[in-house]
Motif scaffolding. Structure first.
Motif, short mmCIF file in Angstrom:
data_model
loop_
_atom_site.label_atom_id
_atom_site.label_comp_id
_atom_site.label_asym_id
_atom_site.label_seq_id
_atom_site.Cartn_x
_atom_site.Cartn_y
_atom_site.Cartn_z
N MET A 131 0.86 -1.18 0.00
CA MET A 131 0.00 0.00 0.00
C MET A 131 0.91 1.24 0.00
O MET A 131 1.83 1.33 0.80
CB MET A 131 -0.85 -0.03 1.27
CG MET A 131 -1.69 1.21 1.50
SD MET A 131 -2.58 1.09 3.09
CE MET A 131 -4.04 0.19 2.58
N LEU B 205 1.13 5.18 0.48
CA LEU B 205 0.38 6.30 1.05
C LEU B 205 1.12 7.62 0.82
O LEU B 205 2.22 7.81 1.34
CB LEU B 205 0.20 6.09 2.56
CG LEU B 205 -0.63 4.90 3.01
CD1 LEU B 205 -0.67 4.84 4.53
CD2 LEU B 205 -2.04 4.97 2.45
N ARG C 194 1.01 10.35 2.25
CA ARG C 194 0.35 10.85 3.47
C ARG C 194 0.55 12.34 3.70
O ARG C 194 -0.16 12.93 4.51
CB ARG C 194 0.78 10.04 4.71
CG ARG C 194 2.05 10.56 5.37
CD ARG C 194 3.31 9.92 4.78
NE ARG C 194 4.50 10.53 5.30
CZ ARG C 194 5.53 10.90 4.54
NH1 ARG C 194 5.50 10.70 3.24
NH2 ARG C 194 6.57 11.43 5.08
N ILE D 239 9.97 10.06 10.35
CA ILE D 239 10.46 10.01 8.98
C ILE D 239 9.32 10.00 7.96
O ILE D 239 9.29 10.77 7.04
CB ILE D 239 11.41 8.80 8.80
CG1 ILE D 239 12.64 9.04 9.69
CG2 ILE D 239 11.81 8.61 7.34
CD1 ILE D 239 13.54 7.86 9.86
N GLY D 240 8.39 9.11 8.16
CA GLY D 240 7.17 9.13 7.34
C GLY D 240 7.29 8.47 5.99
O GLY D 240 6.51 7.60 5.66
N GLY D 241 8.28 8.84 5.18
CA GLY D 241 8.39 8.27 3.85
C GLY D 241 9.17 6.98 3.83
O GLY D 241 9.91 6.67 4.76
N THR E 298 2.88 8.48 12.86
CA THR E 298 3.87 9.26 12.14
C THR E 298 3.65 10.73 12.49
O THR E 298 2.54 11.24 12.40
CB THR E 298 3.82 8.97 10.63
OG1 THR E 298 4.69 9.87 9.96
CG2 THR E 298 2.43 9.10 10.05
N TYR E 299 4.71 11.37 12.98
CA TYR E 299 4.57 12.75 13.47
C TYR E 299 5.50 13.72 12.73
O TYR E 299 5.55 14.89 13.08
CB TYR E 299 4.83 12.80 14.97
CG TYR E 299 6.27 12.60 15.40
CD1 TYR E 299 6.78 11.32 15.59
CD2 TYR E 299 7.13 13.69 15.60
CE1 TYR E 299 8.10 11.13 15.96
CE2 TYR E 299 8.45 13.50 15.97
CZ TYR E 299 8.93 12.21 16.15
OH TYR E 299 10.24 12.02 16.52
N GLY E 300 6.25 13.24 11.75
CA GLY E 300 7.17 14.10 11.03
C GLY E 300 7.26 13.67 9.58
O GLY E 300 6.59 12.74 9.15
N ALA E 301 8.12 14.37 8.85
CA ALA E 301 8.24 14.09 7.42
C ALA E 301 9.68 14.33 6.98
O ALA E 301 9.94 15.05 6.04
CB ALA E 301 7.27 14.94 6.63
N ASP F 258 11.44 12.32 5.51
CA ASP F 258 11.47 11.80 4.14
C ASP F 258 10.13 12.15 3.50
O ASP F 258 9.07 11.71 3.97
CB ASP F 258 11.68 10.28 4.18
CG ASP F 258 11.75 9.67 2.78
OD1 ASP F 258 11.31 10.31 1.80
OD2 ASP F 258 12.26 8.53 2.66
N LEU F 259 10.17 12.97 2.44
CA LEU F 259 8.94 13.46 1.82
C LEU F 259 8.31 12.46 0.86
O LEU F 259 7.20 12.66 0.38
CB LEU F 259 9.22 14.77 1.05
CG LEU F 259 9.74 15.95 1.89
CD1 LEU F 259 10.11 17.12 0.98
CD2 LEU F 259 8.71 16.39 2.92
N SER F 260 9.00 11.35 0.58
CA SER F 260 8.46 10.38 -0.38
C SER F 260 7.27 9.63 0.25
O SER F 260 7.06 9.68 1.45
CB SER F 260 9.56 9.40 -0.80
OG SER F 260 9.90 8.55 0.27
N PRO F 261 6.47 8.93 -0.58
CA PRO F 261 5.31 8.22 -0.03
C PRO F 261 5.72 7.14 0.99
O PRO F 261 6.84 6.63 0.95
CB PRO F 261 4.66 7.57 -1.26
CG PRO F 261 5.13 8.38 -2.42
CD PRO F 261 6.52 8.82 -2.05
N MET F 262 4.81 6.84 1.88
CA MET F 262 5.00 5.76 2.84
C MET F 262 4.57 4.46 2.18
O MET F 262 3.48 4.39 1.60
CB MET F 262 4.14 6.06 4.06
CG MET F 262 4.10 4.96 5.09
SD MET F 262 2.95 5.39 6.44
CE MET F 262 4.01 6.32 7.50
N VAL F 263 5.42 3.44 2.25
CA VAL F 263 5.11 2.17 1.58
C VAL F 263 4.88 1.10 2.64
O VAL F 263 5.78 0.77 3.41
CB VAL F 263 6.27 1.75 0.65
CG1 VAL F 263 5.96 0.43 -0.03
CG2 VAL F 263 6.52 2.84 -0.40
N LEU F 264 3.65 0.60 2.70
CA LEU F 264 3.28 -0.35 3.74
C LEU F 264 3.10 -1.75 3.17
O LEU F 264 2.20 -1.98 2.36
CB LEU F 264 1.96 0.08 4.40
CG LEU F 264 1.95 1.41 5.15
CD1 LEU F 264 0.55 1.68 5.70
CD2 LEU F 264 2.98 1.41 6.27
#
Lengths: 397, 397
Positions: free
Chosen positions: A314, A316, A318, B268-270, B305-308, B310-316
């Motif tokens: 998936m 995201l 986000r 990190i987020g991404g 997730t509380y930051g970014a 890494d601006l790329s999408p999050m891959v789950l």
């Protein structure tokens, strides 16, 4: 009917009562799925049903639907194109390769033979002491292992069917109806007033559409073909988007803004459709704001993923969601546990009251257990084609 | 000190009291960030502070930290390599290009000039009627626009600092301390007993480590270099994993299994690090199970997730999570609103009690407002190098 009584442990014939206590063994076939060393094997195993415990019944299975969630256990990680026969005419079996990349995900079931079929219906042919009055009744059941001639089950996992309800009508009381109602319960209890649903032309999706129409909840249906658009319009849907149309994303934002939807239920899981839905919900919320906030809207947006029609990860995006969001797994059993007995009872009552209307499933083909292991038939139900729905009736052979 | 009193609206000189009512205007500089048509501009604007309302104070800002979250607003979508000067020596400005792909995400702030700096400390130089006794006191504040000579603010958004606390010590009372405490409150209230944290060598991460050590909560710290491993060990961390080590994933599963961690906080987020954490938490839970379930463990796993960074999408890779999971945004303000006044008060008290220990921030460089717009300095604080932390002191020029 393929099952037969066999001698009891004490050498007496089966089905007999002795000292008021039933002593019996019954045998039948059960469809089992086994993962071992990179392959998945489907076979009809001979099973012996031992004496039921006092609160158990033995049901002759007469109908069990093939739901998408059943295919997950039946075939799960297998590469269907690698299918080959590995059995005899009277004892069919199919073997599949499991691609290297999917093996880690099923390591835990390696070597285990698992029964398949979440739910079904049939006639009670034997019962434990406390369940004698169930004998001869028609019941709906849930609990796995329903693709079998016989299923021994606790009475609390079976529901007597009303007079006149056929096994086919009573075989799907739980998975789709309770999930569709569960979505609405979840949305309501978390304060959402409109819903987005993907893979919306499924049997489940049609039920959800009927529930939302009856309850006055705006529903944004997302499908993948014009055929599915038509199918949903045929059951009364007013908002149906085809994700393969070039202007899909724009139309999604429009539909989500117009309805105020802040929760989505997603059967697909992989790829970016879930992300598109979240982005649209945030965009709808931001459009309602008067002042810029770097953190996005203060509207909470929730995506529940309950299926895996797409096995890929998936993705995201986000940063387009703001900070008030959540993406979560949704599964029926934990939902029911959390919802509590009163809510479950209310949901069950509605399923029974609307069994032949809202919660009717239309089957396009009924097959026997042996037929389920014919390569051509398997390919047909594995494809999950629009509008097609298979029912297994073990009494057909 | 760069601000000065100017004539009041009635022509009288500023700073004077008339009829018991203060009539004054003060001017100063404020660092502002403006997005327009594909560029982002940073400049020191002249601002005029009007009369404070009865519950407002005017604070001469003497310290304001540059937190990662401030950089999000200051530079957010800008391509830092495109930086160029666009001002005079006494009125510096910097301009950056915004890459095409990031423009949609900041469309809502187009044309708006935004003050920057979430929190700071300074001395009260003027006050409204109901806040007269604040004059001359040193306060900590939160609310944005702190990179300025003067900040007018409601008294409810300011906290008087204890005697002897310097502006630098009192400038960071909220963002990092309340977030670190907020993580622990969130974990506890949701039933988690051990925590995973990424980008764990940050000022926030060091505070979290100290809180968890004091409270006996196992904490799995994830960092990206040996230097950061050493830094965290230096503040008492016992579990620190370097995500760039080849055996990181294995060690993560081991650490998560050993601690029983079921919640992660991710700056990190991404990318796939969040997914790795969720997979490890599920694997830990499955290892504790005795029977295979196709739905995975019944243990609920949460990633916030509380930051970014890494601006790329999050891959789950969510098929490895089971069905009992949630990935959500976490933001301080909504958390505090939901936590309620009593909890917030308890957290605030702890921050004050441990201001120079647990919640001390070590600044490696203090710069003035004009210095903050020097290209070399900006590049230095924008880099967020390990252990480096910048403080703005507007009185330095």
């Amino acid at each position: 009917m393929r099952f037969r009584a066999v001698r009891g442990h004490d050498g007496s014939s089966g089905h007999g009562h002795r000292n008021g206590c039933m002593r019996m063994s019954l045998t039948g076939r059960e469809l089992r799925s086994t993962v071992s060393d990179g392959t998945l094997r489907l076979a009809l195993d001979e099973i012996v049903i031992d004496d039921p415990a006092p609160d158990e019944i033995v049901v002759r299975v007469e109908a069990a639907p093939i739901n998408p969630s059943d295919l997950g256990l039946l075939l799960g990680p297998a590469d269907v194109t690698s299918m080959r026969s590995d059995g005899r005419a009277d004892k069919p079996a199919l073997v599949f390769d499991i691609p290297e990349t999917r093996r880690a995900g099923v390591a835990a079931r390696n070597g285990q033979s698992l029964g398949v079929g979440n739910e079904g219906a049939g006639t009670v042919v034997a019962a434990g002491e406390q369940a004698r009055d169930w004998i001869g009744r028609r019941v709906g059941m849930v609990g796995g292992g329903m693709y079998a001639d016989l299923r021994k089950i606790r009475t609390r996992d079976a529901l007597p069917l009303p007079e006149g309800v056929t096994p086919a009508e009573g075989a799907a009381l739980t998975v789709n109806p309770m999930t569709a109602l569960g979505f609405v319960e979840t949305a309501r209890s978390e304060g959402h007033t409109a819903i987005v649903h993907t893979a919306a032309a499924s049997s489940l999706g049609q039920m959800l559409q009927k529930i939302c129409a009856a309850d006055g909840i705006p529903l944004v249906n997302i499908v993948r073909s014009e055929e599915q658009v038509e199918l949903l319009r045929g059951v009364g849907a007013t908002i149906v988007l085809n994700s393969r149309e070039p202007d899909f994303r724009t139309r999604l934002v429009d539909a989500v803004s117009a309805t105020g939807a802040t929760v989505g239920f997603d059967a697909i899981g992989g790829g970016s459709l879930g992300s598109d839905i979240m982005r649209a919900m945030e965009k709808g919320a931001v459009n309602r704001m008067t002042e810029y906030s770097r953190y996005g809207s203060s509207t909470f947006k929730q995506l529940y993923t309950y299926g895996a029609l797409d096995l890929s990860p998936m993705v995201l995006d986000r940063l387009a969601f703001g900070f008030q969001w959540s993406v979560s797994g949704w599964l029926l059993t934990p939902f029911l546990q959390k919802a509590g007995a009163e809510t479950v009872m209310r949901m069950r009552k509605r399923v029974f009251a609307e069994l032949t209307t809202t919660f009717a499933t239309r089957y396009t083909k009924t097959i026997g257990l042996r037929e389920a292991l014919e390569p051509g038939t398997l390919r047909a139900y594995e494809r999950k084609a629009t509008g097609e729905k298979f029912l297994i009736d073990p009494t057909l052979d």
